[in-house]
Motif scaffolding. Structure first.
Motif: not given
Length: 449
Positions: A236-241, A248-250, A273-279
């Protein structure tokens, strides 16, 4: 008294001798009754081999206290208190004419014992049968010849000695078997006590092991619950970062406008892309952790209705892949609706994600009820999964294709499906589809709607 008795015996023998053979054979017992029945002497007609009393006179009936019919059903052994061996020996001696005078103890019907003189002699009838005629005198309390009395006493003493010896031997044998029985009983009791003690110890040990196992299971359950809770909180806490990285990349891409060079543009695209994958990965981890617990009432749900909802929600995506469905009548499954929806969504998503390039997607969904179980089959016309990978793709973080593909997955989709199915007491298999792709077979508890 010997001469009158001998005279009577001789008279009886003469009568039997004078009787015609045919008649003597038939009326030998009646002869005693008709000729000597009224005589005052006690008379018995005996079969020597068996000791059966064939006939007796009234004097014998009066003396012994039995009726004539009763006497004719008895044996001399029932009257003579000597043992069968002694009586048999005396009968054999009389038959061989070695002796015709005896002193025996006889028992009356009242149980009283009388000392009697017995004059016996064999009689031969015309039919060749040998009988024994015994004339009996009661000498209880009377004076008899010293030699006969001494012989009588000697026989009684020998009989007493023999029977005492037999009684002692029997007592000794009885004592031996009783001792052996007590010893065996003691051994059995000791063995039983040992068995009870061992069983008690085994029960204690089992109870201790069960208690230890329960404590270990409780600790493991607490540890698993803590780990589950930690993983859920961490996800849950990893979702926000991850969300902020995407935002912020956008935003940075907009602020820069036209990037001065391709390296900056590539870097921004990679970050996004990696932020989307991590999400997506964090989201699927949360789903995997929650997959084993119902998210609604466990009731019978219709898979066809859930599939219609999924098709309506993702109509654009199915149209993009030119997807054609063939949906047969499906049995209901006993599962909560949210997890059934995720399960079917993940399987249909796999059909699209791994479809053959530039090939229309064909999906065939069928099912049947077998012994109270619902069997669902989802088949496609994709490239399929090699046999050696069909078990691995159901594990966490297992990718059939490289993450460099245009639409990489998180490696948790089929693992979540397996976790949901197994938590509902079901199982999942991957087989070859008739259309050349993959056939997913799901076995779940079923219930009639």
């Amino acid at each position: 008294m010997a001469w009158p008795c001998r005279l009577l015996i001789c008279l009886m023998a003469a009568l039997l001798w004078m009787t015609p053979p045919a008649k003597a054979d038939a009326d030998v017992t009646a002869l005693l009754s008709t000729t000597l029945n009224n005589h005052s002497s006690i008379m018995l007609l005996i079969e020597p081999e068996t000791g059966a009393i064939l006939d007796a006179n009234d004097a014998a009936s009066h003396f012994y206290g039995y009726s004539l019919p009763q006497l004719r059903l008895m044996r001399i052994q029932d009257i003579n208190t000597l043992g069968p061996d002694e009586v048999g020996a005396e009968r054999r001696r009389a038959k061989a004419e070695k002796r015709n005078y005896f002193i025996f103890p006889h028992r009356l019907a009242s149980g009283e014992l009388r000392t009697v003189e017995v004059y016996s002699a064999p009689l031969h009838d015309g039919g060749g049968h040998t009988l024994l005629l015994s004339i009996i005198h009661d000498i209880t309390g009377k004076t008899v010849a010293d030699s006969e009395l001494a012989a009588y006493r000697t026989r009684l003493e020998e009989l007493l000695t023999r029977r005492t010896s037999e009684a002692l031997e029997a007592q000794s044998r009885l004592r031996f078997w009783m001792t052996l029985g007590l010893a065996l009983q003691t051994v059995l009791i000791v063995a039983l006590v040992i068995a009870v003690i061992r069983r008690h110890a085994a029960v204690k040990e089992v109870e201790h092991e069960a208690h230890t196992r329960r404590r270990a299971e409780e600790k493991l359950a607490v540890a698993n619950a803590d780990l589950q809770r930690f993983a859920e909180i961490a996800a849950h806490h990893l979702q926000e970062p991850t969300r902020r990285l995407m935002v912020f990349s956008q935003r940075l891409a907009k602020l820069l406008g036209s990037p001065p060079n391709e390296n900056i543009a590539f870097s921004l695209a990679t970050i996004e892309e990696q932020a989307s994958y991590l999400h997506a990965l964090v989201r699927d981890v949360q789903v995997y952790l929650a997959a084993a617990s119902p998210l609604g009432p466990m009731i019978a749900n219709d898979p066809a209705r859930i599939i219609d909802q999924i098709r309506a929600d993702q109509r654009a995506r199915f149209s993009e892949h030119d997807t054609a469905f063939q949906i047969d009548p499906l049995p209901p499954v006993l599962i909560d609706a949210p997890r059934l929806r995720y399960l079917l969504t993940a399987l249909l998503d796999n059909c699209l994600r791994h479809a053959r390039p530039a090939t229309p997607v064909r999906i065939h969904i069928s099912g049947q009820m077998q012994n109270g179980r619902s069997i669902l089959r989802i088949a496609d016309n994709g490239p399929g999964i090699p046999l050696e990978f069909r078990t691995r793709v159901l594990e966490v973080f297992e990718h059939l294709h490289s993450q460099a593909d245009s639409q990489p997955g998180t490696g948790l989709g089929l693992a979540v499906v397996r976790r949901i199915v197994e938590s509902c007491d079901g199982h999942i298999l991957i087989e070859d589809s008739p259309a050349g792709g993959v056939l997913i077979v799901i076995d779940l508890p079923g219930e009639t709607l």
